[in-house]
Enzyme design. Structure first.
Site, PDB file in Angstrom:
ATOM      1  N   SER A  80      21.430  83.411  31.737  1.00 42.15           N
ATOM      2  CA  SER A  80      22.126  84.595  31.228  1.00 42.15           C
ATOM      3  C   SER A  80      21.603  85.057  29.880  1.00 42.15           C
ATOM      4  O   SER A  80      21.605  86.250  29.577  1.00 42.15           O
ATOM      5  CB  SER A  80      23.629  84.328  31.145  1.00 42.15           C
ATOM      6  OG  SER A  80      23.892  83.199  30.324  1.00 42.15           O
ATOM      7  N   ASP A 245      32.676  87.761  24.448  1.00 38.71           N
ATOM      8  CA  ASP A 245      33.151  86.601  25.196  1.00 38.71           C
ATOM      9  C   ASP A 245      33.065  85.299  24.395  1.00 38.71           C
ATOM     10  O   ASP A 245      33.450  84.243  24.869  1.00 38.71           O
ATOM     11  CB  ASP A 245      32.382  86.452  26.515  1.00 38.71           C
ATOM     12  CG  ASP A 245      30.884  86.249  26.318  1.00 38.71           C
ATOM     13  OD1 ASP A 245      30.448  86.065  25.164  1.00 38.71           O
ATOM     14  OD2 ASP A 245      30.155  86.252  27.329  1.00 38.71           O
ATOM     15  N   HIS A 248      28.122  84.281  24.836  1.00 41.60           N
ATOM     16  CA  HIS A 248      26.786  84.861  24.788  1.00 41.60           C
ATOM     17  C   HIS A 248      26.565  85.569  23.457  1.00 41.60           C
ATOM     18  O   HIS A 248      27.521  86.000  22.825  1.00 41.60           O
ATOM     19  CB  HIS A 248      26.597  85.852  25.945  1.00 41.60           C
ATOM     20  CG  HIS A 248      26.668  85.202  27.290  1.00 41.60           C
ATOM     21  ND1 HIS A 248      27.803  85.234  28.074  1.00 41.60           N
ATOM     22  CD2 HIS A 248      25.748  84.487  27.981  1.00 41.60           C
ATOM     23  CE1 HIS A 248      27.574  84.573  29.202  1.00 41.60           C
ATOM     24  NE2 HIS A 248      26.345  84.114  29.166  1.00 41.60           N
TER      25      HIS A 248
END
Length: 343
Positions: A80, A245, A248
């Site tokens: 990610s 979040d 990240h």
């Protein structure tokens, strides 16, 4: 601590080279319980549900018109973080930031292809490498790989993780492609993770990062330590450098990462001026020692020297947080949301 980490990293890398997968970092039930807590912390923290913006395309069209040179080909692989999870504009992803930065330094266009998959472990690298090598006429000139966090949280044996990454680097290097690996980030920097779990997460992350470095350097690649997600700024300014979040990086965080990786990316292609002040040469060290030291300091580069030796390069100061230094939009339009699975 660095000598102990060097020994563990060398054991993991040796197990990877000889097909072992059972070397643990803590051992037994304790490791299972603690790593289960890391996975739980990740779920509690959460992740952006939206797929990362797609930044594939050509950067630096103006250089093509000015010089007539063909584009450099840059590929991005990994999880990610490599995909740019957590930001909303293609220009904010690490792939776009590095493509535009490389175009500016090289003064030629850069074609970016990003096959990174949110949620990916090192076991997905074989598929990703196959994708970027599917057309022999379009082999990448340089690849950036960011991988490892999901290997830790999902309890992949570290020797397996290193072997899979080393195999990916070897396949890419056999085509003549330069490879830069951003090693496992420090999961101890995630805000909702508290002591003693924070210390354990940091230890596991750094030991894997050091072992990754040994495997990558032995295959002719280079590494840049993502450490505490590239610099003490993440610990000092988590609200600014982590995304919504809290897991990240934010746009500023990805820009910090890009500025740390850019010198290594350019130097791998012979484009970074030797007199540039961004790196401090620490000299030639045994590869395991260099790997252990790099794992403890974000933004540190390790590259192969002769035999079992490696060169350690440190950034003189914290990476700049200004995305404008390498920002830019792709000149080719692209979809905003490629299909993904997982996180």
């Amino acid at each position: 601590m660095s000598m102990s980490r060097a020994r563990v990293a060398r054991r993991i890398a040796a197990a990877a080279a000889y097909g072992g997968g059972g070397i643990g970092l803590l051992g037994g039930v304790t490791a299972v319980l603690l790593l289960t807590e890391v996975s739980h912390a990740k779920r509690v923290v959460g992740g952006a549900d939206d797929p990362p913006p797609r930044a594939d395309g050509r950067y630096g069209f103006a250089f093509a018109r000015r010089t007539g040179q063909s584009p450099l080909r840059l590929a991005f692989l990994g999880d990610s973080t490599a995909a740019g999870q957590g930001v909303h504009r293609p220009s904010q992803t690490p792939g776009a930031l590095l493509a535009s930065g490389l175009a500016a330094v090289a003064e030629r266009p850069v074609d970016l292809r990003n096959v990174a998959l949110p949620g990916a472990q090192s076991s997905d690298l074989e598929r990703q490498v196959t994708l970027v090598l599917e057309d022999p006429d379009l082999f990448p000139d340089v690849c950036v790989i960011m991988i490892g966090a999901n290997d830790v949280t999902r309890r992949m044996p570290p020797a397996n993780s290193v072997r899979l990454l080393s195999d990916a680097v070897r396949r890419l290097r056999e085509t003549g492609c330069e490879v830069i690996v951003g090693t496992c980030p420090d999961l101890g920097t995630i805000e909702p993770v508290y002591q003693p779990l924070r210390w354990i997460a940091r230890r596991l992350s750094r030991q894997l990062a050091a072992a990754q470095t040994i495997g990558v350097v032995e295959q002719g690649g280079r590494t840049v330590s993502l450490g505490d997600l590239l610099g003490p700024e993440f610990a000092a300014n988590p609200r600014e450098l982590f995304g919504p979040d809290n897991y990240h990086p934010s746009a500023e965080g990805y820009a910090t990462a890009a500025m740390a990786v850019l010198p290594t990316l350019c130097d791998s292609l012979g484009l970074w001026p030797e007199e540039a002040p961004e790196m401090l040469d620490e000299g030639i060290l045994p590869v395991a020692t260099a790997a252990a030291e790099a794992a403890a300091e974000g933004g540190t580069e390790v590259t192969a020297a002769r035999g079992p030796w490696a060169r350690l390069l440190r950034r003189q100061g914290p990476a700049t947080k200004e995305p404008a230094a390498v920002s830019g939009s792709p000149d080719a339009s692209s979809p905003t949301s490629p299909p993904t699975s997982g996180r």
